[in-house]
Design an enzyme around this catalytic site. Structure first.
Site, PDB file in Angstrom:
ATOM      1  N   GLU A  79       0.738  -1.146  -0.100  1.00 12.09           N
ATOM      2  CA  GLU A  79      -0.071   0.224  -0.127  1.00 12.09           C
ATOM      3  C   GLU A  79       0.970   1.393  -0.092  1.00 12.09           C
ATOM      4  O   GLU A  79       0.711   2.080   0.757  1.00 12.09           O
ATOM      5  CB  GLU A  79      -1.032   0.056   1.258  1.00 12.09           C
ATOM      6  CG  GLU A  79      -1.913  -0.960   1.135  1.00 12.09           C
ATOM      7  CD  GLU A  79      -3.134  -0.822   2.207  1.00 12.09           C
ATOM      8  OE1 GLU A  79      -2.915   0.167   2.936  1.00 12.09           O
ATOM      9  OE2 GLU A  79      -3.788  -1.881   2.263  1.00 12.09           O
ATOM     10  N   GLU A 130      -5.066  -8.862   0.906  1.00  9.91           N
ATOM     11  CA  GLU A 130      -5.809  -8.422   2.315  1.00  9.91           C
ATOM     12  C   GLU A 130      -7.357  -8.582   1.848  1.00  9.91           C
ATOM     13  O   GLU A 130      -7.481  -7.680   1.083  1.00  9.91           O
ATOM     14  CB  GLU A 130      -5.251  -7.159   2.780  1.00  9.91           C
ATOM     15  CG  GLU A 130      -3.933  -7.038   3.584  1.00  9.91           C
ATOM     16  CD  GLU A 130      -3.518  -5.507   3.987  1.00  9.91           C
ATOM     17  OE1 GLU A 130      -4.443  -4.920   4.270  1.00  9.91           O
ATOM     18  OE2 GLU A 130      -2.261  -5.545   4.146  1.00  9.91           O
TER      19      GLU A 130
END
Length: 804
Positions: free
Chosen positions: A435, A510
């Site tokens: 991220e 995720e």
């Protein structure tokens, strides 16, 4: 298609040959350290660090905390691993970072508790002066400056990657030696609880001047039919004063020591301060392949001889297997494996980040029982013992680099991760970042990713990489070059992305992120609790059923990783204070299952699962509707209240069943049939608690001052039924040479201490449960744990300690 053939070595340094002829030793250096807080803002309270001219002259540290002569007898004595952050009180600070890090006073706003000093005294005999010596730190959080006998060794910026320093030149043989470490945790690396201090093992290594280099062995194999060709690359170093002539030989053994393959002795000549890599091949017939169900580990032994005498011997466990990563799945030894993974931070209730090795095995076993087959290390390099546990128990791993950065510092960190971990059979995929919202869609991000991927291939050509992107159907930047596309959430875009890029493998790095509080069944904003069912998720995430119903049935999903397997400290969502840890876990911080555990277990295993929730203690709610959930992989389920049927329903695949039931005390029972087999489950209205129950993970410990076990605590009523909503406070006392090292209960809003330094250990039950962690001593004698609570019958559990 991404296709590789592997053989892997799990480096188990405790197994390194210790015979006199090999001259190599690896000694655990965890015992008897001294600790004292420094101060990041006041040098006079930081042992004059930044005042004394310690870098003006080499070794000019005599009168400082870095030198041998410094008096540290008043410092706290302790054993490693040590996390000082978990010992600190909770603080209700409005600072975001403190919230994210579990409201512990560590960081730039808390200079008095953000720097820690460690000192270790040791002696090396004069007879060993011909050896080389190094010290290995597996993990220090963070920004660690390290000295030996006042001589500066170096700085390790990473809070997660270990570092090894040669200390041969600085040793006082036959006299006192001192290692000094200053760890500065003022600056964070993550946005979650990270701990502070020397929270992993330290090792003292000794070996010949001519030796196998640190992390200097890499093995791979090509498997064809019923044979494996094992290729072992060994880097040999000569750190002596003259030319060294030697031979190198490698052999492979079964678990019982039987040799199954060996190379010839290969001659090698090394000049002074020279290293060379030697590649040897051996054939293993009928190899016993490492798998999730049967994680078989061979041993590989590398021997260096000089004049016919063994001067170095290094032994590893290793596993032979094949991995195929295609657009339509991961194939382990040719068998399709849907990835059923969990993300996990490294902390645990009571002990923070300083986990004994046994706790790594405990946690991996809990995940295996859930039905998980893969572990994403998020977001940091793991401790080696976690990978040991995954190797031994059969759990695939995504091993992750800390940051998407190709600077020399971060490339060096990536090199250390890969060279240290590339020999573990569990590691099947690298991750080069997570991220990186500032750069992940830019040309800069693309160039950085390309550089890191080239380095990954240089150090480990047998694997490939992913990157955890919190992006929808986006292909620019990192996604243009990453071999395996990782999706963090945004699961509704996976189908469209696959349609646009049909040959690129896709994995859910995720997924889920349902927030639940164990044993709570209503929103409680005062105590910051959320219901313990699969109904609440943040805006950026989804529930378990939303993502798994898609991933389970579509082969273009390699699978995915739930955020998270366990609750963890920090990052409380959707609340802040009084929450001090997250609600994301399938299990809480102790490893106690929440209801969502049984959803995943239903569809991730072939076990007979029939789980009924909530509990049936609802005094004061008589006649009110209670939302009843059934998680099961049965064909159909019928629900009964006090013997009366409330209806029968078919179980939809990858989902759950619900009933609205008017509460009446008694017995709520589910009866199910799975392929004709009858399953039953019930919850009952219990009486008041009358007795404590202690359940130990195991009752035999190794008396090595390191081994540990978990004791789970509950209470029962007069009829022996566990009371699910009990909140009694339990006091603990221990007799014997072991010690209690932590307590917890899974309450995300509890501000009780994890550690007690006056011996008065205690913990309140949270929805009927708490936990105590016991560590072994050094004596072959029993340990007795007693638990008491006012008005309850006490409980005792015994542990036997054995010496190898």
């Amino acid at each position: 298609m991404v296709r590789f053939f592997f053989i892997f070595l799990l480096v188990v340094d405790a197994a390194i040959g210790m015979t006199q002829s090999s001259q190599r030793k690896r000694v655990n250096f965890d015992e008897d350290w001294r600790f004292h807080f420094g101060n990041a803002a006041d040098p006079t309270k930081d042992f004059n660090y930044r005042i004394a001219p310690i870098f003006a002259k080499s070794g000019a540290t005599t009168n400082t905390a870095l030198g041998v002569g410094f008096k540290d007898s008043s410092w706290r004595q302790l054993d490693l691993p040590h996390d000082w952050a978990v010992e600190l009180p909770f603080v209700n600070s409005p600072n975001f970072d403190v919230m994210a890090h579990g409201y512990k006073p560590v960081g730039g706003l808390f200079p008095e508790t953000s720097v820690g000093w460690y000192r270790k005294h040791f002696t090396i005999a004069r007879k060993d002066s011909g050896q080389r010596f190094s010290v290995t730190f597996d993990g220090i959080f963070r920004d660690a400056n390290i000295w030996v006998n006042g001589f500066y060794l170096g700085n390790n910026q990473s809070g997660y990657i270990g570092v090894t320093y040669d200390i041969t030149d600085y040793i006082n043989y036959g006299r006192d030696n001192v290692i000094a470490v200053r760890a500065d945790a003022s600056q964070y690396e993550g946005w979650f609880y990270e701990g502070a201090g020397i929270y992993r093992h330290v090792w003292l290594n000794s070996y010949n001047n001519t030796h196998v280099a640190n992390d200097g062995i890499f093995a791979s194999a090509e498997v064809k039919g019923n044979a494996a060709t094992v290729s072992i690359e060994t880097t040999i170093e000569n750190q002596g004063q003259g030319t060294s002539a030697c031979t190198v030989q490698t052999y492979v053994t079964e678990r019982n020591g039987k040799v199954v393959a060996q190379s010839n002795e290969q001659p090698l000549t090394l000049l002074t301060i020279e290293s060379k890599a030697v590649t040897q091949q051996v054939a293993v017939s009928q190899p016993h392949l490492w798998s999730l169900e049967d994680p078989y580990l061979y041993r590989v032994v590398t021997i260096i001889k000089q004049n016919g005498k063994v001067i170095d011997r290094v032994q590893h466990r290793f596993g032979i297997r094949t991995i195929d990563i295609k657009w339509n799945g991961v194939f382990l030894n040719g068998k399709h494996v849907k990835i059923k993974g969990t993300n996990n931070h490294q902390d645990h209730a009571g002990i923070g980040s300083a986990l004994p090795d046994a706790m790594q095995y405990y946690r991996v076993r809990l995940l295996k029982e859930l039905g998980s087959n893969s572990y994403r290390v998020s977001h940091n390099a793991p401790t080696p013992e976690l990978l040991d546990a995954c190797d031994s128990l059969g759990m695939l791993v995504i091993d992750e680099q800390r940051l998407l950065n190709s600077s020399p510092e971060y490339v060096y960190q990536l090199e250390r991760i890969i060279k240290r971990d590339r020999n573990h059979p569990s590691v099947f995929l690298w991750s080069i970042g997570n991220e990186e919202g500032w750069i992940q869609t830019t040309t800069i991000g693309k160039r950085i990713a390309q550089s890191l991927l080239l380095k990954q291939k240089e150090w480990d050509p047998t694997r490939t990489s992913t990157y955890a992107a919190d992006l929808p159907n986006v292909f620019n930047g990192v996604n243009e070059v990453i071999p395996v596309r990782g999706f963090n959430y945004r699961d509704s875009f996976v189908a469209a992305y696959h349609k646009d890029h049909p040959m690129q493998p896709i994995i859910g790095t995720e997924m889920g992120s349902t927030v639940t509080t164990r044993g709570i069944y209503e929103v409680d904003t005062a105590r910051a609790y959320v219901p313990d069912q699969d109904i609440t998720s943040p805006w950026w995430a989804s529930t378990a059923e939303e993502w798994w119903t898609e991933a389970a049935v579509n082969d273009y999903w390699l699978g995915g990783y739930v955020w998270t397997g366990f609750d963890y400290r920090g990052e409380p969502t959707p609340y802040q204070w009084p929450n001090v840890n997250s609600h994301f876990g399938v299990m809480d911080v102790c490893g106690f299952p929440k209801n969502i555990y049984y959803y995943y277990q239903s569809w991730w295993t072939d076990k007979d699962v029939l789980h009924l929730s909530p509990h049936w203690n609802w005094k004061g709610k008589e006649g009110q509707l209670i939302d009843v959930w059934v998680n099961s992989n049965a064909d159909n389920v019928e629900l009964f209240l006090n013997g009366k049927s409330l209806g029968k329903k078919d179980m939809p695949r990858n989902k759950h069943l619900q009933w609205s039931v008017r509460y009446k005390p008694g017995v709520l029972e589910a009866v199910a049939y799975k392929k004709g087999k009858k399953l039953t489950s019930k919850v009952e209205t219990t009486g008041a608690p009358v007795a404590i129950i202690l359940k130990a993970d195991r009752n035999s410990l190794l008396a090595d001052n390191q081994d540990a076990t978990v004791v789970n605590v509950s209470v029962v009523d007069q009829q022996g039924r566990e009371v699910p909503d009990a909140g009694n406070q339990i006091q603990f006392s221990l007799a014997g040479s072991g010690k209690i090292i932590g307590v917890g209960n899974g309450d995300p809003s509890s501000h009780e201490p994890d550690k007690y330094f006056n011996g008065a250990w205690k913990r309140q039950l949270f929805n009927g449960k708490c936990q105590v962690i016991i560590q072994a001593g050094k004596e072959k004698s029993p340990i007795q744990l007693e638990a008491k609570s006012e008005g309850l019958k006490p409980a005792v559990v015994y542990f036997q300690q054995e010496i190898l």
